[in-house]
Motif scaffolding. Structure first.
Motif, PDB file in Angstrom:
ATOM      1  N   MET A   1       0.825  -1.189   0.000  1.00  0.00           N
ATOM      2  CA  MET A   1       0.000   0.000   0.000  1.00  0.00           C
ATOM      3  C   MET A   1       0.871   1.255   0.000  1.00  0.00           C
ATOM      4  N   SER A   2       0.400   2.273  -0.685  1.00  0.00           N
ATOM      5  CA  SER A   2       1.103   3.545  -0.674  1.00  0.00           C
ATOM      6  C   SER A   2       0.635   4.367   0.524  1.00  0.00           C
ATOM      7  N   LYS A   3       1.406   5.369   0.851  1.00  0.00           N
ATOM      8  CA  LYS A   3       1.049   6.254   1.951  1.00  0.00           C
ATOM      9  C   LYS A   3       0.648   7.602   1.372  1.00  0.00           C
ATOM     10  N   VAL A   4      -0.219   8.295   2.091  1.00  0.00           N
ATOM     11  CA  VAL A   4      -0.629   9.640   1.706  1.00  0.00           C
ATOM     12  C   VAL A   4      -0.456  10.569   2.897  1.00  0.00           C
ATOM     13  N   ARG A   5      -0.121  11.816   2.593  1.00  0.00           N
ATOM     14  CA  ARG A   5      -0.055  12.856   3.624  1.00  0.00           C
ATOM     15  C   ARG A   5      -1.298  13.712   3.449  1.00  0.00           C
ATOM     16  N   ILE A   6      -2.084  13.831   4.507  1.00  0.00           N
ATOM     17  CA  ILE A   6      -3.334  14.585   4.479  1.00  0.00           C
ATOM     18  C   ILE A   6      -3.135  15.825   5.346  1.00  0.00           C
TER      19      ILE A   6
END
Length: 59
Positions: A1-6
């Motif tokens: 899975m990729s990571k996201v910065r919110i």
């Protein structure tokens, strides 16, 4: 899975209660606060609900 910065870029003042709760569930709550999350279906749905209040970056 990729990571996201919110990152929260708009206030939740005068927003529906569900949007306020979604922001809190993402770990946000103050302007310019950022969190990093795994990009799962659940997180993607939460981001879609409050997309007008947050900025999302792939990591």
């Amino acid at each position: 899975m990729s990571k996201v910065r919110i990152t929260q870029v708009k206030s939740t003042i005068d927003r529906p209660e569900k949007q306020k709760l979604t922001i809190k569930a993402l770990g946000l709550g103050k302007l310019n606060r950022s969190v990093e999350k795994e990009n799962s279906d659940a997180i993607a749905g939460m981001i879609r609900k409050v997309s007008h209040l947050v900025k999302v970056e792939e990591i």
